[in-house]
Design a protein around this motif. Structure first.
Motif, mmCIF file in Angstrom:
data_model
loop_
_atom_site.group_PDB
_atom_site.id
_atom_site.type_symbol
_atom_site.label_atom_id
_atom_site.label_comp_id
_atom_site.label_asym_id
_atom_site.label_seq_id
_atom_site.Cartn_x
_atom_site.Cartn_y
_atom_site.Cartn_z
ATOM 1 N N ILE A 54 -74.739 9.052 -25.811
ATOM 2 C CA ILE A 54 -76.160 8.848 -26.054
ATOM 3 C C ILE A 54 -76.929 10.062 -25.538
ATOM 4 O O ILE A 54 -76.812 10.413 -24.371
ATOM 5 C CB ILE A 54 -76.646 7.564 -25.354
ATOM 6 N N ALA A 55 -77.713 10.688 -26.418
ATOM 7 C CA ALA A 55 -78.437 11.921 -26.081
ATOM 8 C C ALA A 55 -77.430 13.007 -25.727
ATOM 9 O O ALA A 55 -77.479 13.612 -24.673
ATOM 10 C CB ALA A 55 -79.440 11.687 -24.965
ATOM 11 N N CYS A 56 -76.527 13.271 -26.651
ATOM 12 C CA CYS A 56 -75.362 14.128 -26.418
ATOM 13 C C CYS A 56 -75.684 15.602 -26.270
ATOM 14 O O CYS A 56 -74.859 16.358 -25.763
ATOM 15 C CB CYS A 56 -74.347 13.940 -27.537
ATOM 16 N N GLY A 57 -76.855 16.040 -26.725
ATOM 17 C CA GLY A 57 -77.153 17.462 -26.646
ATOM 18 C C GLY A 57 -76.130 18.263 -27.426
ATOM 19 O O GLY A 57 -75.773 17.909 -28.547
ATOM 20 N N ASP A 58 -75.603 19.314 -26.812
ATOM 21 C CA ASP A 58 -74.630 20.165 -27.502
ATOM 22 C C ASP A 58 -73.188 19.699 -27.324
ATOM 23 O O ASP A 58 -72.268 20.343 -27.798
ATOM 24 C CB ASP A 58 -74.785 21.620 -27.068
ATOM 25 N N ALA A 59 -72.984 18.576 -26.636
ATOM 26 C CA ALA A 59 -71.652 17.987 -26.414
ATOM 27 C C ALA A 59 -70.688 18.952 -25.741
ATOM 28 O O ALA A 59 -69.477 18.761 -25.809
ATOM 29 C CB ALA A 59 -71.074 17.445 -27.720
ATOM 30 N N GLY A 60 -71.200 19.964 -25.086
ATOM 31 C CA GLY A 60 -70.359 20.959 -24.438
ATOM 32 C C GLY A 60 -69.434 20.379 -23.386
ATOM 33 O O GLY A 60 -68.296 20.806 -23.234
ATOM 34 N N GLN A 61 -69.902 19.405 -22.661
ATOM 35 C CA GLN A 61 -69.108 18.788 -21.602
ATOM 36 C C GLN A 61 -68.073 17.811 -22.160
ATOM 37 O O GLN A 61 -67.020 17.607 -21.567
ATOM 38 C CB GLN A 61 -70.066 18.052 -20.659
ATOM 39 N N MET A 62 -68.344 17.237 -23.309
ATOM 40 C CA MET A 62 -67.493 16.169 -23.834
ATOM 41 C C MET A 62 -66.111 16.624 -24.271
ATOM 42 O O MET A 62 -65.148 15.910 -24.089
ATOM 43 C CB MET A 62 -68.173 15.456 -24.996
ATOM 44 N N ARG A 63 -66.044 17.778 -24.845
ATOM 45 C CA ARG A 63 -64.721 18.240 -25.299
ATOM 46 C C ARG A 63 -63.730 18.230 -24.127
ATOM 47 O O ARG A 63 -62.608 17.785 -24.253
ATOM 48 C CB ARG A 63 -64.828 19.627 -25.911
ATOM 49 N N ARG A 64 -64.182 18.702 -22.963
ATOM 50 C CA ARG A 64 -63.327 18.693 -21.764
ATOM 51 C C ARG A 64 -63.132 17.282 -21.222
ATOM 52 O O ARG A 64 -62.039 16.925 -20.802
ATOM 53 C CB ARG A 64 -63.921 19.600 -20.693
ATOM 54 N N ALA A 65 -64.174 16.487 -21.213
ATOM 55 C CA ALA A 65 -64.082 15.140 -20.639
ATOM 56 C C ALA A 65 -63.155 14.233 -21.437
ATOM 57 O O ALA A 65 -62.527 13.334 -20.878
ATOM 58 C CB ALA A 65 -65.476 14.507 -20.544
ATOM 59 N N LEU A 66 -63.047 14.461 -22.733
ATOM 60 C CA LEU A 66 -62.245 13.573 -23.586
ATOM 61 C C LEU A 66 -60.789 14.009 -23.726
ATOM 62 O O LEU A 66 -59.963 13.227 -24.191
ATOM 63 C CB LEU A 66 -62.893 13.467 -24.965
ATOM 64 N N VAL A 67 -60.463 15.233 -23.311
ATOM 65 C CA VAL A 67 -59.079 15.720 -23.418
ATOM 66 C C VAL A 67 -58.152 14.811 -22.610
ATOM 67 O O VAL A 67 -58.441 14.469 -21.468
ATOM 68 C CB VAL A 67 -58.974 17.180 -22.907
ATOM 69 N N GLY A 68 -57.058 14.407 -23.241
ATOM 70 C CA GLY A 68 -56.069 13.591 -22.546
ATOM 71 C C GLY A 68 -56.421 12.118 -22.449
ATOM 72 O O GLY A 68 -55.738 11.365 -21.760
#
Length: 175
Positions: A54-68
């Motif tokens: 929610i309110a993801c912005g550029d999702a820069g942090q998510m790629r790392r957070a979702l790995v694995g």
């Protein structure tokens, strides 16, 4: 942002993207620690899950957070079209189904065909009015099945809003 939210806050967000990126780059807002906590929580989910940002912005942090993790669907909602364009670049090639949603988040949550298993909202709720916060939390309640993590700035014990803002400026202005 919710339609009833403070328009000035939305404009400030759009105008201050470069400043925000400096804060992220210097980790002034604790993105690394918070990202690690989010990753640990999501990695503990043992079944495939749908994730709502929610309110993801550029999702820069998510790629790392979702790995694995066992995420199988990532739904990214944001009102800023430029931020979503950056999110598309940041998520290109991610091994997960990605849906980028350019909408008000309360509307987007209300129109989800089924609840997300896990949801995240970071550094966004403080932009909303009190009524907007309540509307968002009601929408999250109806659209998220099992897990919600919210990351927001908060006052230290006994700290006033003015003292918090002074502390924030003192700590982050050099960055």
């Amino acid at each position: 942002m919710h339609a009833g939210s403070d328009q000035a806050a939305l404009e400030q967000f759009q105008q201050q993207w470069a400043t925000y990126q400096k804060l992220v780059g210097t980790d002034a807002l604790g993105h690394k620690e918070v990202g690690a906590i989010l990753h640990q929580a999501l990695a503990a989910i043992t079944q495939p899950f749908a994730f709502l940002d929610i309110a993801c912005g550029d999702a820069g942090q998510m790629r790392r957070a979702l790995v694995g993790t066992k995420v199988n669907h990532y739904h990214c909602v944001d009102l800023s079209e430029p931020a979503l364009k950056l999110a598309a670049k940041n998520l290109a090639g991610a091994p997960v189904e990605v849906k980028l949603d350019h909408r008000d988040f309360v509307t987007a949550l209300a129109r989800r065909p089924e609840p997300a298993d896990a949801a995240w909202c970071g550094l966004s709720i403080h932009h909303l009015s009190t009524e907007g916060k309540l509307d968002l939390l009601k929408a999250i309640h109806g659209s998220t099945g099992k897990f919600l993590m919210i990351y927001e700035p908060s006052l230290a014990g006994g700290e006033t809003r003015e003292a918090y803002l002074e502390r924030f400026a003192r700590v982050n202005r050099p960055a």
